[in-house]
Design a protein around this motif. Structure first.
Motif, PDB file in Angstrom:
ATOM      1  N   LEU A 143      27.926 -41.061 -33.582  1.00 55.02           N
ATOM      2  CA  LEU A 143      28.930 -40.164 -34.306  1.00 55.02           C
ATOM      3  C   LEU A 143      28.563 -40.132 -35.925  1.00 55.02           C
ATOM      4  O   LEU A 143      28.750 -39.164 -36.699  1.00 55.02           O
ATOM      5  N   ALA A 144      27.975 -41.021 -36.262  1.00 53.23           N
ATOM      6  CA  ALA A 144      27.549 -41.260 -37.776  1.00 53.23           C
ATOM      7  C   ALA A 144      26.572 -40.223 -38.267  1.00 53.23           C
ATOM      8  O   ALA A 144      26.191 -39.753 -39.190  1.00 53.23           O
ATOM      9  N   GLN A 145      25.873 -39.865 -37.067  1.00 48.24           N
ATOM     10  CA  GLN A 145      24.871 -38.824 -36.997  1.00 48.24           C
ATOM     11  C   GLN A 145      25.324 -37.272 -37.038  1.00 48.24           C
ATOM     12  O   GLN A 145      24.506 -36.560 -37.201  1.00 48.24           O
ATOM     13  N   ILE A 146      26.838 -37.143 -37.137  1.00 46.14           N
ATOM     14  CA  ILE A 146      27.207 -35.805 -37.037  1.00 46.14           C
ATOM     15  C   ILE A 146      28.406 -35.742 -38.238  1.00 46.14           C
ATOM     16  O   ILE A 146      29.724 -35.703 -38.003  1.00 46.14           O
ATOM     17  N   PRO A 147      27.816 -35.814 -39.498  1.00 45.14           N
ATOM     18  CA  PRO A 147      28.654 -35.791 -40.641  1.00 45.14           C
ATOM     19  C   PRO A 147      29.576 -34.626 -40.937  1.00 45.14           C
ATOM     20  O   PRO A 147      30.351 -34.596 -41.482  1.00 45.14           O
ATOM     21  N   GLN A 148      29.243 -33.654 -40.087  1.00 48.67           N
ATOM     22  CA  GLN A 148      30.070 -32.508 -40.347  1.00 48.67           C
ATOM     23  C   GLN A 148      31.315 -32.194 -39.449  1.00 48.67           C
ATOM     24  O   GLN A 148      31.984 -31.495 -39.579  1.00 48.67           O
ATOM     25  N   LEU A 149      31.464 -33.225 -38.687  1.00 52.97           N
ATOM     26  CA  LEU A 149      32.487 -33.272 -38.022  1.00 52.97           C
ATOM     27  C   LEU A 149      33.831 -33.346 -38.783  1.00 52.97           C
ATOM     28  O   LEU A 149      33.982 -33.968 -39.849  1.00 52.97           O
ATOM     29  N   GLU A 150      34.866 -32.481 -38.299  1.00 54.60           N
ATOM     30  CA  GLU A 150      36.113 -32.379 -39.104  1.00 54.60           C
ATOM     31  C   GLU A 150      37.382 -32.937 -38.252  1.00 54.60           C
ATOM     32  O   GLU A 150      38.292 -33.323 -38.635  1.00 54.60           O
ATOM     33  N   ARG A 151      37.180 -32.798 -36.861  1.00 54.60           N
ATOM     34  CA  ARG A 151      38.269 -33.225 -35.912  1.00 54.60           C
ATOM     35  C   ARG A 151      37.472 -34.139 -35.026  1.00 54.60           C
ATOM     36  O   ARG A 151      36.850 -33.891 -34.412  1.00 54.60           O
ATOM     37  N   LEU A 152      38.258 -35.280 -34.804  1.00 50.50           N
ATOM     38  CA  LEU A 152      38.009 -36.061 -33.611  1.00 50.50           C
ATOM     39  C   LEU A 152      38.923 -36.853 -32.986  1.00 50.50           C
ATOM     40  O   LEU A 152      40.047 -37.615 -33.573  1.00 50.50           O
ATOM     41  N   LEU A 153      39.114 -36.531 -31.712  1.00 52.57           N
ATOM     42  CA  LEU A 153      40.171 -37.285 -30.877  1.00 52.57           C
ATOM     43  C   LEU A 153      39.721 -37.878 -29.821  1.00 52.57           C
ATOM     44  O   LEU A 153      38.695 -37.561 -28.949  1.00 52.57           O
ATOM     45  N   LEU A 154      39.801 -39.421 -29.970  1.00 50.04           N
ATOM     46  CA  LEU A 154      39.325 -40.422 -28.919  1.00 50.04           C
ATOM     47  C   LEU A 154      40.461 -41.093 -28.462  1.00 50.04           C
ATOM     48  O   LEU A 154      40.500 -42.183 -28.187  1.00 50.04           O
ATOM     49  N   HIS A 155      41.508 -40.270 -28.036  1.00 51.33           N
ATOM     50  CA  HIS A 155      42.656 -41.041 -27.707  1.00 51.33           C
ATOM     51  C   HIS A 155      42.730 -41.572 -26.313  1.00 51.33           C
ATOM     52  O   HIS A 155      43.339 -42.492 -25.845  1.00 51.33           O
ATOM     53  N   THR A 156      41.858 -40.804 -25.572  1.00 50.73           N
ATOM     54  CA  THR A 156      41.684 -41.674 -23.939  1.00 50.73           C
ATOM     55  C   THR A 156      40.278 -42.071 -23.799  1.00 50.73           C
ATOM     56  O   THR A 156      39.703 -42.099 -22.724  1.00 50.73           O
ATOM     57  N   LEU A 157      39.717 -42.564 -24.814  1.00 48.12           N
ATOM     58  CA  LEU A 157      38.430 -42.973 -24.978  1.00 48.12           C
ATOM     59  C   LEU A 157      38.438 -44.674 -25.314  1.00 48.12           C
ATOM     60  O   LEU A 157      38.884 -45.229 -26.215  1.00 48.12           O
ATOM     61  N   ILE A 158      37.676 -45.240 -24.340  1.00 45.04           N
ATOM     62  CA  ILE A 158      37.508 -46.898 -24.304  1.00 45.04           C
ATOM     63  C   ILE A 158      36.193 -46.964 -25.028  1.00 45.04           C
ATOM     64  O   ILE A 158      35.208 -46.591 -24.206  1.00 45.04           O
ATOM     65  N   VAL A 159      36.178 -47.655 -26.123  1.00 37.31           N
ATOM     66  CA  VAL A 159      34.753 -47.939 -26.734  1.00 37.31           C
ATOM     67  C   VAL A 159      34.349 -49.382 -26.282  1.00 37.31           C
ATOM     68  O   VAL A 159      35.131 -50.291 -26.954  1.00 37.31           O
ATOM     69  N   ASP A 160      33.341 -49.776 -25.496  1.00 40.89           N
ATOM     70  CA  ASP A 160      32.936 -51.021 -24.939  1.00 40.89           C
ATOM     71  C   ASP A 160      32.715 -51.860 -26.146  1.00 40.89           C
ATOM     72  O   ASP A 160      33.079 -53.354 -26.009  1.00 40.89           O
ATOM     73  N   ASP A 161      31.874 -51.684 -27.094  1.00 40.15           N
ATOM     74  CA  ASP A 161      31.542 -52.406 -28.136  1.00 40.15           C
ATOM     75  C   ASP A 161      32.617 -52.510 -29.230  1.00 40.15           C
ATOM     76  O   ASP A 161      32.707 -53.574 -30.084  1.00 40.15           O
ATOM     77  N   LEU A 162      33.679 -51.838 -29.091  1.00 41.66           N
ATOM     78  CA  LEU A 162      34.993 -52.068 -30.023  1.00 41.66           C
ATOM     79  C   LEU A 162      34.720 -52.030 -31.585  1.00 41.66           C
ATOM     80  O   LEU A 162      35.449 -52.273 -32.320  1.00 41.66           O
ATOM     81  N   ASP A 163      33.464 -51.440 -31.845  1.00 40.67           N
ATOM     82  CA  ASP A 163      33.124 -51.148 -33.102  1.00 40.67           C
ATOM     83  C   ASP A 163      33.499 -49.602 -33.505  1.00 40.67           C
ATOM     84  O   ASP A 163      32.646 -48.872 -33.144  1.00 40.67           O
ATOM     85  N   TYR A 164      34.359 -49.407 -34.178  1.00 39.15           N
ATOM     86  CA  TYR A 164      34.889 -48.106 -34.697  1.00 39.15           C
ATOM     87  C   TYR A 164      34.433 -47.736 -36.182  1.00 39.15           C
ATOM     88  O   TYR A 164      34.654 -46.894 -36.702  1.00 39.15           O
ATOM     89  N   THR A 165      33.664 -48.627 -36.791  1.00 37.72           N
ATOM     90  CA  THR A 165      33.222 -48.574 -37.951  1.00 37.72           C
ATOM     91  C   THR A 165      32.394 -47.269 -38.512  1.00 37.72           C
ATOM     92  O   THR A 165      32.610 -46.760 -39.614  1.00 37.72           O
ATOM     93  N   PRO A 166      31.492 -46.757 -37.382  1.00 40.70           N
ATOM     94  CA  PRO A 166      31.046 -45.447 -37.707  1.00 40.70           C
ATOM     95  C   PRO A 166      31.918 -44.166 -38.215  1.00 40.70           C
ATOM     96  O   PRO A 166      31.598 -43.581 -38.831  1.00 40.70           O
ATOM     97  N   LEU A 167      33.071 -44.554 -37.829  1.00 45.77           N
ATOM     98  CA  LEU A 167      34.262 -43.497 -38.049  1.00 45.77           C
ATOM     99  C   LEU A 167      34.346 -43.321 -39.552  1.00 45.77           C
ATOM    100  O   LEU A 167      34.498 -42.164 -40.073  1.00 45.77           O
ATOM    101  N   LEU A 168      34.316 -44.422 -40.318  1.00 49.87           N
ATOM    102  CA  LEU A 168      34.542 -44.438 -41.721  1.00 49.87           C
ATOM    103  C   LEU A 168      33.554 -43.777 -42.430  1.00 49.87           C
ATOM    104  O   LEU A 168      33.759 -43.470 -43.670  1.00 49.87           O
TER     105      LEU A 168
END
Length: 70
Positions: free
Chosen positions: A14-39
């Motif tokens: 997701l860090a490679q898509i800087p133009q993202l304006e809306r992001l819904l990960l409400h039903t998504l489980i991220v295996d590595d538990l690293d959500y840092t790229p969102l920042l």
């Protein structure tokens, strides 16, 4: 109908898509538990992420640092 949870190894791409304006990960489980790229997504206007034990940053941190929706 109840939504099903989906698993994803990482959200690093997701860090490679800087133009993202809306992001819904409400039903998504991220295996590595690293959500840092969102920042790094400075154009986000609305974000929602499902809480997971052990996630980094914590769910509370994400809620305070990102434009939370809901």
């Amino acid at each position: 109908m109840t939504p099903r949870n989906v698993r994803l190894q990482s959200v690093a791409f997701l860090a490679q898509i800087p133009q993202l304006e809306r992001l819904l990960l409400h039903t998504l489980i991220v295996d590595d538990l690293d959500y840092t790229p969102l920042l790094s997504l400075s154009n986000l206007k609305k974000v929602r992420v499902m809480a997971a034990r052990g996630m980094t940053p914590t769910h509370d941190e994400l809620m305070h640092r990102l434009p939370w929706d809901g």
